[in-house]
Design an enzyme around this catalytic site. Structure first.
Site, PDB file in Angstrom:
ATOM      1  N   LYS A  22      14.622  -2.166   2.088  1.00 32.69           N
ATOM      2  CA  LYS A  22      13.363  -2.576   2.717  1.00 32.69           C
ATOM      3  C   LYS A  22      13.011  -4.007   2.305  1.00 32.69           C
ATOM      4  O   LYS A  22      12.648  -4.826   3.147  1.00 32.69           O
ATOM      5  CB  LYS A  22      12.228  -1.638   2.276  1.00 32.69           C
ATOM      6  CG  LYS A  22      10.843  -2.144   2.655  1.00 32.69           C
ATOM      7  CD  LYS A  22       9.741  -1.239   2.179  1.00 32.69           C
ATOM      8  CE  LYS A  22       9.230  -1.522   0.801  1.00 32.69           C
ATOM      9  NZ  LYS A  22       8.317  -2.676   0.675  1.00 32.69           N
ATOM     10  N   ASN A  23      13.134  -4.305   1.014  1.00 33.67           N
ATOM     11  CA  ASN A  23      12.698  -5.612   0.529  1.00 33.67           C
ATOM     12  C   ASN A  23      13.616  -6.756   0.940  1.00 33.67           C
ATOM     13  O   ASN A  23      13.289  -7.917   0.730  1.00 33.67           O
ATOM     14  CB  ASN A  23      12.527  -5.594  -0.995  1.00 33.67           C
ATOM     15  CG  ASN A  23      11.271  -4.845  -1.408  1.00 33.67           C
ATOM     16  OD1 ASN A  23      10.510  -4.378  -0.553  1.00 33.67           O
ATOM     17  ND2 ASN A  23      11.056  -4.722  -2.704  1.00 33.67           N
ATOM     18  N   CYS A 126       0.046  -2.637  -1.195  1.00 26.78           N
ATOM     19  CA  CYS A 126      -0.223  -1.668  -2.262  1.00 26.78           C
ATOM     20  C   CYS A 126      -1.359  -2.157  -3.157  1.00 26.78           C
ATOM     21  O   CYS A 126      -1.454  -3.344  -3.439  1.00 26.78           O
ATOM     22  CB  CYS A 126       1.015  -1.483  -3.134  1.00 26.78           C
ATOM     23  SG  CYS A 126       2.271  -0.440  -2.412  1.00 26.78           S
ATOM     24  N   ARG A 131      -2.764  -9.458  -6.881  1.00 22.83           N
ATOM     25  CA  ARG A 131      -1.725 -10.069  -6.056  1.00 22.83           C
ATOM     26  C   ARG A 131      -2.201 -11.284  -5.253  1.00 22.83           C
ATOM     27  O   ARG A 131      -2.333 -11.237  -4.036  1.00 22.83           O
ATOM     28  CB  ARG A 131      -1.103  -9.018  -5.136  1.00 22.83           C
ATOM     29  CG  ARG A 131      -0.545  -7.850  -5.911  1.00 22.83           C
ATOM     30  CD  ARG A 131       0.180  -6.862  -5.057  1.00 22.83           C
ATOM     31  NE  ARG A 131       1.567  -7.199  -4.850  1.00 22.83           N
ATOM     32  CZ  ARG A 131       2.429  -6.420  -4.224  1.00 22.83           C
ATOM     33  NH1 ARG A 131       2.050  -5.280  -3.723  1.00 22.83           N
ATOM     34  NH2 ARG A 131       3.681  -6.768  -4.081  1.00 22.83           N
ATOM     35  N   VAL A 133      -2.224 -15.401  -3.788  1.00 24.91           N
ATOM     36  CA  VAL A 133      -1.242 -16.165  -3.000  1.00 24.91           C
ATOM     37  C   VAL A 133      -1.168 -17.626  -3.447  1.00 24.91           C
ATOM     38  O   VAL A 133      -0.646 -18.472  -2.740  1.00 24.91           O
ATOM     39  CB  VAL A 133      -1.539 -16.100  -1.478  1.00 24.91           C
ATOM     40  CG1 VAL A 133      -1.344 -14.696  -0.945  1.00 24.91           C
ATOM     41  CG2 VAL A 133      -2.922 -16.627  -1.158  1.00 24.91           C
ATOM     42  N   LYS A 172       5.479 -19.317 -12.335  1.00 23.54           N
ATOM     43  CA  LYS A 172       5.697 -17.889 -12.574  1.00 23.54           C
ATOM     44  C   LYS A 172       6.681 -17.425 -11.509  1.00 23.54           C
ATOM     45  O   LYS A 172       6.635 -17.928 -10.382  1.00 23.54           O
ATOM     46  CB  LYS A 172       4.337 -17.208 -12.373  1.00 23.54           C
ATOM     47  CG  LYS A 172       4.321 -15.729 -12.501  1.00 23.54           C
ATOM     48  CD  LYS A 172       2.871 -15.254 -12.361  1.00 23.54           C
ATOM     49  CE  LYS A 172       2.793 -13.778 -12.661  1.00 23.54           C
ATOM     50  NZ  LYS A 172       1.449 -13.258 -12.532  1.00 23.54           N
ATOM     51  N   ASP A 317       9.614  -1.976  -9.612  1.00 23.50           N
ATOM     52  CA  ASP A 317       9.606  -0.957  -8.554  1.00 23.50           C
ATOM     53  C   ASP A 317      10.291   0.345  -8.981  1.00 23.50           C
ATOM     54  O   ASP A 317      10.298   1.310  -8.210  1.00 23.50           O
ATOM     55  CB  ASP A 317      10.298  -1.503  -7.291  1.00 23.50           C
ATOM     56  CG  ASP A 317       9.419  -2.495  -6.549  1.00 23.50           C
ATOM     57  OD1 ASP A 317       8.234  -2.634  -6.910  1.00 23.50           O
ATOM     58  OD2 ASP A 317       9.927  -3.128  -5.597  1.00 23.50           O
ATOM     59  N   ARG A 409       6.437   4.350   3.883  1.00 16.26           N
ATOM     60  CA  ARG A 409       6.569   2.888   3.936  1.00 16.26           C
ATOM     61  C   ARG A 409       7.912   2.443   3.382  1.00 16.26           C
ATOM     62  O   ARG A 409       8.406   1.383   3.754  1.00 16.26           O
ATOM     63  CB  ARG A 409       5.454   2.235   3.105  1.00 16.26           C
ATOM     64  CG  ARG A 409       4.082   2.354   3.709  1.00 16.26           C
ATOM     65  CD  ARG A 409       3.094   1.514   2.937  1.00 16.26           C
ATOM     66  NE  ARG A 409       3.656   0.208   2.650  1.00 16.26           N
ATOM     67  CZ  ARG A 409       3.396  -0.501   1.566  1.00 16.26           C
ATOM     68  NH1 ARG A 409       2.572  -0.058   0.658  1.00 16.26           N
ATOM     69  NH2 ARG A 409       3.957  -1.672   1.390  1.00 16.26           N
TER      70      ARG A 409
HETATM   71  C1  UD1 Z   1       8.118  -8.192  -4.206  1.00 16.40           C
HETATM   72  C2  UD1 Z   1       8.535  -6.842  -3.699  1.00 16.40           C
HETATM   73  C3  UD1 Z   1       7.846  -5.745  -4.512  1.00 16.40           C
HETATM   74  C4  UD1 Z   1       8.116  -5.941  -6.003  1.00 16.40           C
HETATM   75  C5  UD1 Z   1       7.795  -7.367  -6.436  1.00 16.40           C
HETATM   76  C6  UD1 Z   1       8.195  -7.664  -7.864  1.00 16.40           C
HETATM   77  C7  UD1 Z   1       8.983  -7.125  -1.356  1.00 16.40           C
HETATM   78  C8  UD1 Z   1       8.589  -6.839   0.044  1.00 16.40           C
HETATM   79  N1  UD1 Z   1       8.146  -6.698  -2.310  1.00 16.40           N
HETATM   80  O1  UD1 Z   1       6.719  -8.305  -4.028  1.00 16.40           O
HETATM   81  O2  UD1 Z   1       8.337  -4.475  -4.074  1.00 16.40           O
HETATM   82  O3  UD1 Z   1       7.340  -5.037  -6.742  1.00 16.40           O
HETATM   83  O4  UD1 Z   1       8.470  -8.324  -5.583  1.00 16.40           O
HETATM   84  O5  UD1 Z   1       9.545  -7.443  -8.039  1.00 16.40           O
HETATM   85  O6  UD1 Z   1      10.015  -7.711  -1.618  1.00 16.40           O
HETATM   86  N2  UD1 Z   1       1.829 -13.742  -7.962  1.00 16.40           N
HETATM   87  C9  UD1 Z   1       0.859 -14.681  -8.186  1.00 16.40           C
HETATM   88  N3  UD1 Z   1       0.606 -15.596  -7.195  1.00 16.40           N
HETATM   89  C10 UD1 Z   1       1.284 -15.600  -6.018  1.00 16.40           C
HETATM   90  C11 UD1 Z   1       2.292 -14.647  -5.806  1.00 16.40           C
HETATM   91  C12 UD1 Z   1       2.536 -13.724  -6.801  1.00 16.40           C
HETATM   92  O7  UD1 Z   1       0.222 -14.705  -9.240  1.00 16.40           O
HETATM   93  O8  UD1 Z   1       1.000 -16.461  -5.178  1.00 16.40           O
HETATM   94  C13 UD1 Z   1       2.096 -12.746  -9.006  1.00 16.40           C
HETATM   95  C14 UD1 Z   1       1.874 -11.318  -8.567  1.00 16.40           C
HETATM   96  O9  UD1 Z   1       0.531 -10.952  -8.651  1.00 16.40           O
HETATM   97  C15 UD1 Z   1       2.737 -10.578  -9.558  1.00 16.40           C
HETATM   98  C16 UD1 Z   1       3.906 -11.514  -9.777  1.00 16.40           C
HETATM   99  O10 UD1 Z   1       3.465 -12.796  -9.332  1.00 16.40           O
HETATM  100  O11 UD1 Z   1       2.053 -10.419 -10.778  1.00 16.40           O
HETATM  101  C17 UD1 Z   1       5.170 -11.152  -9.039  1.00 16.40           C
HETATM  102  O12 UD1 Z   1       4.882 -10.911  -7.687  1.00 16.40           O
HETATM  103  P1  UD1 Z   1       5.903 -11.232  -6.518  1.00 16.40           P
HETATM  104  O13 UD1 Z   1       7.262 -11.409  -7.102  1.00 16.40           O
HETATM  105  O14 UD1 Z   1       5.341 -12.336  -5.687  1.00 16.40           O
HETATM  106  O15 UD1 Z   1       5.869  -9.884  -5.701  1.00 16.40           O
HETATM  107  P2  UD1 Z   1       6.003  -9.715  -4.134  1.00 16.40           P
HETATM  108  O16 UD1 Z   1       6.902 -10.759  -3.592  1.00 16.40           O
HETATM  109  O17 UD1 Z   1       4.674  -9.520  -3.523  1.00 16.40           O
END
Ligand code: UD1
Length: 430
Positions: A22-23, A126, A131, A133, A172, A317, A409
């Site tokens: 999925k990811n 979720c 989370r 941006v 990060k 995950d 999902r």
């Molecule tokens: C993706 C995966 C999700 C997985 C996650 C971490 C998909 C569709 N989803 O989610 O299943 O759990 O990676 O392996 O691939 N963060 C910020 N600012 C941002 C973006 C992220 O602070 O602008 C933080 C998030 O809150 C979190 C961390 O960075 O604490 C990692 O998140 P991220 O790797 O971005 O997760 P996703 O890409 O949303």
């Protein structure tokens, strides 16, 4: 609303075909917006998140057709889907669509790169922490975009002549922001170097597909990714890589119930750290020609401590599922979550089955119990819900998991895959 009813106590024996990830499928589908040609993706899992993204891409003007013939892979099914975005008819991704799934926010990258502008609602998804941006915004701003946030929407505009290649190091690691910056940079003028990039296999898979479309990306899978911008991308045909989270989930299910299962069509190299933790818990794991074989014949479950980390660390995950496994270990284990705050919602549900877990900040202490007992429980997010299913399989008596739309999902044909291996699992509609 549907529920999943499980009668626990059976070992799992047989073959479980692993679906496309999925990811990986989600960013690959989004990448189709970068070209006016057709991107064909094979091995696309049939999941609620994929269907939702199909609606979102359709709203931007993508023409999407699913192959009538279903590709048969072992006992499972995957689909071949064609995406053609001849014209982008709308550069706005509305709240009603984006709020249902966080990854849909990622359309901002291709829309901005191809059309010079994008207006995308702040995301949902979720309920696992806030989370934000901010990393996406910083990365796109580094490529020269002007970003404003207005009325719950992120409005991004590229400079005259398009995005401009740049060096940017993420403070990060973010999987999504790496995907987005990589996609946006493919059509930027000049070279982009992403530092502290996510190294997840899905990032590599996206880079492989983008390169097949004519992009010039090197280093994906390491923490430095270099993208030389090109004028345009073309269509391609790409096969989605196997789902490492689904793989790990079923491996943990076998480690918990005991039995002997071949996970077909997957690759141990996608989840070394997680498989090592499962091995240390007492299961035997070997690579076979068709995938991975997981065996646990008798013997107890040993306690194992894990800390979640970005790839190649232990995946967040799989954290909930591993906690499920540890609830029946013969000792005390600790699980520390470092990626998301508030990703312990499964703890109170596992406790309803008799698990003994205490939380201290981001660390859970799990005292293994000899038996779990079935109970009604509630799914709270995608991965948490499947940890309850695993625990239910190993519990005595009947467990019902409500709010299974979370499971739909991310897990394709879960009941069918488990039932074929001897589990008693069924979906009940009220
Ligand atoms: C993706 C995966 C999700 C997985 C996650 C971490 C998909 C569709 N989803 O989610 O299943 O759990 O990676 O392996 O691939 N963060 C910020 N600012 C941002 C973006 C992220 O602070 O602008 C933080 C998030 O809150 C979190 C961390 O960075 O604490 C990692 O998140 P991220 O790797 O971005 O997760 P996703 O890409 O949303």
């Amino acid at each position: 609303m549907d529920r999943i009813r499980i009668v626990g106590g059976n070992e799992l024996r047989g073959i479980i075909p692993i679906s496309g990830a999925k990811n990986a499928a989600l960013p690959l589908m989004i990448a189709s917006l970068l070209t006016d040609d057709t991107l064909t993706l094979e091995n696309v899992p049939h999941l609620a998140d994929v269907e939702q993204l199909i609606r979102i891409l359709g709203n931007h003007g993508a023409d999407i057709s699913v192959n009538g013939r279903r590709e048969r892979q072992g006992e499972g099914y995957s689909r071949t889907v064609h995406f053609t975005s001849r014209n982008i008819v709308d550069t706005t991704a509305p709240y009603e669509l984006v709020s249902k799934m966080r990854a849909s926010f990622w359309v901002i990258g291709p829309l901005l790169a191809r059309e010079g502008k994008a207006r995308v609602s702040l995301p949902g998804g979720c309920a696992i922490g806030t989370r934000p941006v901010d990393l996406f915004i910083e990365a796109l701003a580094a490529l020269g975009a002007k970003i404003e946030i207005d009325g719950g929407y992120v409005e991004a505009t590229a400079p005259e002549g398009g995005l401009i290649g740049a060096r940017y190091t993420f403070p990060k690691v973010s999987v999504g922001a790496t995907h987005v910056m990589m996609m946006a940079a493919t059509l930027a003028r000049g070279t982009t170097v992403i530092g502290n990039a996510a190294r997840e296999p899905e990032v590599q898979d996206l880079a492989k597909c983008l390169n097949a479309m004519g992009a010039k990306i090197s280093g994906a899978g390491t923490s430095t990714v270099t993208i030389e911008g090109v004028d345009q991308l073309s269509g391609a045909r790409h096969r989605v890589l196997p789902d490492r989270i689904e793989t790990g989930t079923y491996a943990m299910a076998v480690a918990m119930t005991g039995g002997d299962v071949v996970l077909e069509g997957t690759d141990a190299a996608l989840l070394d750290t997680a498989l090592e933790a499962i091995r240390r818990s007492g299961a035997e794991i070997t690579s076979t020609e068709s995938g991975i074989r997981v065996v646990r014949n008798g013997g107890g479950i040993k306690p194992v401590d894990v800390v979640t980390d970005p790839f190649p660390g232990f995946p967040t995950d799989l954290q909930a599922q591993f906690m499920g496994l540890m609830t029946k270990s013969n000792g005390i284990s600790h699980i520390t979550e470092t990626i998301f705050e508030n990703r312990f919602m499964h703890v109170q549900e596992l406790a309803r089955l008799g698990a003994k877990i205490s939380l201290s900040g981001q660390t859970a202490k799990i005292e293994g119990v000899e038996r779990l007992r079935g109970a009604p429980v509630m799914a709270t997010d995608l991965r948490a819900s499947v940890s309850l299913v695993i625990a239910g399989l190993a519990a005595e008596g009947e467990t019902t998991v409500s709010r299974v739309y979370h499971l739909d999902r991310g897990f394709e044909r879960l009941e069918e895959k488990l039932t074929r291996c001897g589990a008693v699992v069924e979906r009940v509609s009220d």
